[in-house]
Structures are given as structure tokens and as C-alpha cells.
Design an enzyme around this catalytic site. Structure first.
Site, short mmCIF file in Angstrom:
data_model
loop_
_atom_site.label_atom_id
_atom_site.label_comp_id
_atom_site.label_asym_id
_atom_site.label_seq_id
_atom_site.Cartn_x
_atom_site.Cartn_y
_atom_site.Cartn_z
N SER A 97 8.36 4.88 -8.26
CA SER A 97 7.31 5.44 -7.41
C SER A 97 6.91 4.47 -6.31
O SER A 97 6.70 4.86 -5.16
CB SER A 97 6.09 5.81 -8.25
OG SER A 97 6.37 6.88 -9.13
N PRO A 140 -8.88 15.50 -3.20
CA PRO A 140 -9.42 15.84 -4.52
C PRO A 140 -9.40 17.34 -4.83
O PRO A 140 -9.15 17.74 -5.97
CB PRO A 140 -10.85 15.29 -4.47
CG PRO A 140 -10.79 14.18 -3.50
CD PRO A 140 -9.79 14.61 -2.45
N THR A 170 -0.51 6.59 -4.79
CA THR A 170 0.27 5.47 -5.30
C THR A 170 0.24 4.31 -4.30
O THR A 170 0.36 4.53 -3.10
CB THR A 170 1.73 5.90 -5.56
OG1 THR A 170 1.74 6.92 -6.55
CG2 THR A 170 2.57 4.73 -6.03
N LEU A 245 7.70 14.40 2.36
CA LEU A 245 7.81 14.78 0.96
C LEU A 245 9.22 15.22 0.59
O LEU A 245 9.69 14.96 -0.52
CB LEU A 245 6.79 15.88 0.63
CG LEU A 245 5.33 15.43 0.61
CD1 LEU A 245 4.41 16.64 0.50
CD2 LEU A 245 5.07 14.45 -0.52
N ALA A 248 11.10 12.09 -0.11
CA ALA A 248 10.71 11.48 -1.38
C ALA A 248 11.19 12.32 -2.56
O ALA A 248 11.67 11.78 -3.57
CB ALA A 248 9.20 11.31 -1.43
N ARG A 249 11.08 13.64 -2.46
CA ARG A 249 11.52 14.50 -3.55
C ARG A 249 13.02 14.36 -3.80
O ARG A 249 13.49 14.47 -4.94
CB ARG A 249 11.20 15.96 -3.22
CG ARG A 249 9.72 16.32 -3.33
CD ARG A 249 9.46 17.66 -2.68
NE ARG A 249 8.04 18.00 -2.73
CZ ARG A 249 7.46 18.83 -1.86
NH1 ARG A 249 8.17 19.40 -0.89
NH2 ARG A 249 6.18 19.10 -1.98
N GLY A 345 11.03 8.83 -34.75
CA GLY A 345 10.03 8.83 -35.81
C GLY A 345 8.79 8.07 -35.41
O GLY A 345 8.40 8.01 -34.24
N GLU A 369 4.22 15.56 -6.01
CA GLU A 369 5.14 15.98 -4.95
C GLU A 369 5.73 17.36 -5.23
O GLU A 369 6.92 17.60 -5.09
CB GLU A 369 6.23 14.92 -4.75
CG GLU A 369 5.60 13.60 -4.32
CD GLU A 369 6.57 12.62 -3.72
OE1 GLU A 369 7.53 13.08 -3.08
OE2 GLU A 369 6.36 11.41 -3.88
#
Length: 389
Positions: A97, A140, A170, A245, A248-249, A345, A369
Site C-alpha cells: 500500500s 468521511p 494511507t 485509482l 493503483a487498482r 489450527g 479503491e
């Protein structure tokens, strides 16, 4: 018997890479093995980003790797960048990231949407890790609806005054500059905002259960004044941030392959060594069925991302294709990490093993993203011509 296939590369996808691409993968792989894996469990446990690794990441040419060499970057192709992401995320999603944000969300918009003066001012120092960036788009209340942006920038003489807030950013508290997207009278525009500008505040997000070895922040802009020279002049509207984006994606389609490979290798080793009821776990049909399914899904993801990379390098990659690969590959990795945790486990709940760390990290990767649902709807829109958002 014939030689066994590589359990992490059943279709020998590596043979489809060029010599240069293999060299990139091997170089980053050694870095991850030698420098990242010995410390990353503790970093995750402590909620600490390993900032001491930034100089070596930069020295390896991993920041802005696809940007031309004239700007101090490596000038690699898209497949090489994908392999960088795959190997870094084999270490940890937080590390990938960091590199994704620096490369695709901060350096890319300066390169693609900035002017030559901005490129020369910032890109060489960003490639060297001397200037770290963050990307201020998400708000937000906004989430998957970036058009509902409240942050605004108003012209005041030769300056711009920016007010608003960004969330889930980030690198926010690491950054020297923020690429901030804001509403203006002329549509959404991007600004290069030095983080020491008066009125700019970054507040780190704590108590995270995911991406703990990564810096996540909220940004607040209170009458932040920047000159028009800090505005990215060559793009207006959502095309700007969405173009970032997409870059980045693309890297994110590769990254989770590395996380899934790390989990699969760990659980293969564990089930061969762990003896229950007189035989190794790996001798059980139920275990082998799960391992085989993991290998199938990893192989599919490898081929998907490689073809996507070839399309990108040919200038033919479309956003819908990126959405399909992001959706498929992150879901693949998250499911594998969860299953591996189960197969380990009780040992699987500690950071002595990587599966729980990757599983928790991938809960963020599948959300940021573009959520899984958003990417499904992007593909659905392509198939039907109807926008269901």
C-alpha cells in the site's frame, strides 16, 4: 518420477515473463525475504510501519517504477510494476500500500496531470524516497461516491483556499505532500499541498485490526492556502482521481497473489510437518482438496493479472478489466488466507504465522479503491449497458 511442479506456480507463468521482468521479481523477492519477513510480524503486532525500509525500497527503483527515467525513475513496464506489487504484498499489504500510494496515487498524477516544472520539482525526490506523498480523495461521508465531495477550493487572487476533510488516507502522517482533490467552480481539481502548510493537519488512525503495519490518517484542511502553481493544470473533473485509482487498482490485482502464495506455502509446509492420528495432515483428503482449490484459484489470478499487464503495456487496458481482476484476485486471496488460518489450527491466530495477518489486511484491500460490490457493478454495467449504481 518427473520433476514436481512449483506449487506456487503450477502453470509456469514465470516462463511467460521476459528476462527483465524475472530479474525485477527476483530482486524484490530477495528484499522481501531478507528485510521484510524477519520484522513484519512484529511491526503488525506493534502497529508500526517499517519506515526504515523506505531508503532501500527507493534504491531498488520501486517508487514510480513505470515513470520515465528522465524523472529519476526506473522506466519499467506495467508487468514489472505488477510483480513489484506481488512480491511486496507477499511481505505485507501495508508495504505494498505504501508503494502503491507513492507510485500510482501521488507520482502518477504529477506525471500525468502536472506540468513539466512540477514533474522536475517533485518526481526525482519522490523516486528517491526523500518526499513521501499521500492521496486525499475519500471523505468521511463519501466512501464509494467520490462525486459527493465536500472539500472545496476557492480562488483568492493568485491563490487557492482549501477547506474540507479526508479519511482513510494511507501515508497521511508520513507524507511531505498531499495530492488533494477538491470541488472548484470549474469542477473537481487536484492540488499538491505541502503538509507543513498552515491549516493542514494529519491525525493518525489507531486501534486498527487491519493494515496495522501501515500509516492510516484523517486529513483536515482549514483555510489551507496554496498558490496556483500547486494546482495540477492538465485535468478537471472526476477523470483525474479516477485515472489515478485505475493505475493503483491495477497494482492491487497483482498484490494479493503474493499474499495468497505466502499463505499457501506456509500451510503446505505446516500440514506436511504436523502429525495427527499417526500421519501428517497433508495425507488427508480434506486437506489436499483445500490445497488444490487454493492452487487453482492462484493460477487463475496469475493468468488474469499477466494478461491485464500485457494489455496495459499495449495501451489497451480498460477500467472494467481492472475491476474484474481486482474483484477476482482480492476475493481469491482473502478466502485463501481465511482457509489457511483455519488449517493452521490454534497456531493460526498468532503473528508467528502469516495467514491471520494477511487475512486481516485483505479485509481492507477488498474494501479500498472500490469495494467488491462496486467492481461487480462496474462489470455488470459493461455487460448490460445499464448503470445500476
Amino acid at each position: 518420477m518427473a520433476a514436481r511442479l512449483n506449487p506456487l506456480d503450477l502453470y509456469d507463468v514465470r516462463s511467460l515473463l521476459t528476462d527483465e521482468e524475472r530479474m525485477v521479481q527476483d530482486t524484490v523477492g530477495r528484499f522481501v525475504d531478507e528485510k521484510v519477513l524477519p520484522i513484519i510480524g512484529d511491526c503488525f503486532d506493534q502497529g508500526r510501519f517499517p519506515g526504515e525500509l523506505i531508503p532501500e525500497i527507493a534504491n531498488l527503483g520501486l517508487l514510480g517504477a513505470t515513470i520515465p527515467e528522465k524523472y529519476g525513475c526506473a522506466g519499467m513496464n506495467g508487468v514489472s510494476y505488477g510483480l513489484i506489487c506481488q512480491e511486496l504484498e507477499r511481505g505485507d499489504s501495508g508495504l505494498r500500500s505504501f508503494a502503491s500510494v507513492q507510485s500510482s496515487l501521488c507520482m502518477y498524477p504529477i506525471y500525468a496531470y502536472g506540468n513539466e516544472e512540477q514533474r522536475m520539482q517533485y518526481l526525482p525526490k519522490m523516486a528517491a524516497g526523500e518526499i513521501i506523498g499521500c492521496f486525499g480523495l475519500t471523505e468521511p461521508h463519501g466512501g464509494s461516491d467520490p462525486a459527493n465531495m465536500k472539500t472545496n477550493a476557492k480562488k483568492d487572487g493568485g491563490d487557492w483556499v482549501i477547506n474540507g476533510a479526508k479519511m482513510w488516507i494511507t501515508n497521511g502522517n508520513l507524507a511531505h505532500i498531499a495530492i488533494v482533490w477538491a470541488q472548484t467552480e470549474d469542477g473537481i481539481q487536484g492540488f499538491i499541498v505541502p503538509t507543513d502548510t498552515k491549516g493542514f493537519t494529519a491525525q493518525e488512525v489507531h486501534k486498527k485490526m487491519s493494515l496495522r503495519a501501515s500509516v492510516t490518517s484523517a486529513l483536515f484542511l482549514d483555510n489551507v492556502r496554496v498558490s496556483d502553481a500547486q494546482r495540477l493544470p492538465n485535468v478537471k473533473g472526476l477523470k483525474g482521481p479516477l485515472g489515478c485509482l485505475t493505475q493503483a487498482r491495477y497494482g492491487i490485482t497483482w498484490g494479493p497473489i503474493g499474499a495468497a502464495q505466502a499463505c499457501l506455502k506456509e500451510v503446505i509446509d505446516y500440514t506436511q510437518e504436523r502429525v495427527l492420528f499417526g500421519r501428517p495432515l497433508a495425507a488427508n483428503q480434506a486437506i489436499q482438496l483445500k490445497l488444490a482449490d487454493m492452487a487453482r484459484r492462484i493460477t487463475t489470478a496469475q493468468l488474469l493479472s499477466l494478461q491485464l499487464g500485457r494489455l496495459k503495456d499495449a495501451g489497451k487496458m480498460e477500467p472494467t478489466q481492472v475491476s474484474l481482476a481486482k474483484w477476482n484476485n482480492v476475493r481469491m486471496a482473502l478466502d485463501i488466507a481465511r482457509d489457511c488460518r483455519d488449517m493452521l489450527g490454534g497456531a493460526g491466530i498468532t503473528v508467528e504465522h502469516s495467514a491471520i495477518r494477511h487475512a486481516l489486511n485483505l479485509e481492507s484491500v477488498i474494501t479500498y479503491e472500490g469495494t467488491e460490490t462496486v467492481h461487480q457493478l462496474v462489470v455488470g454495467r459493461e455487460l448490460t449497458g445499464i448503470n445500476a449504481f
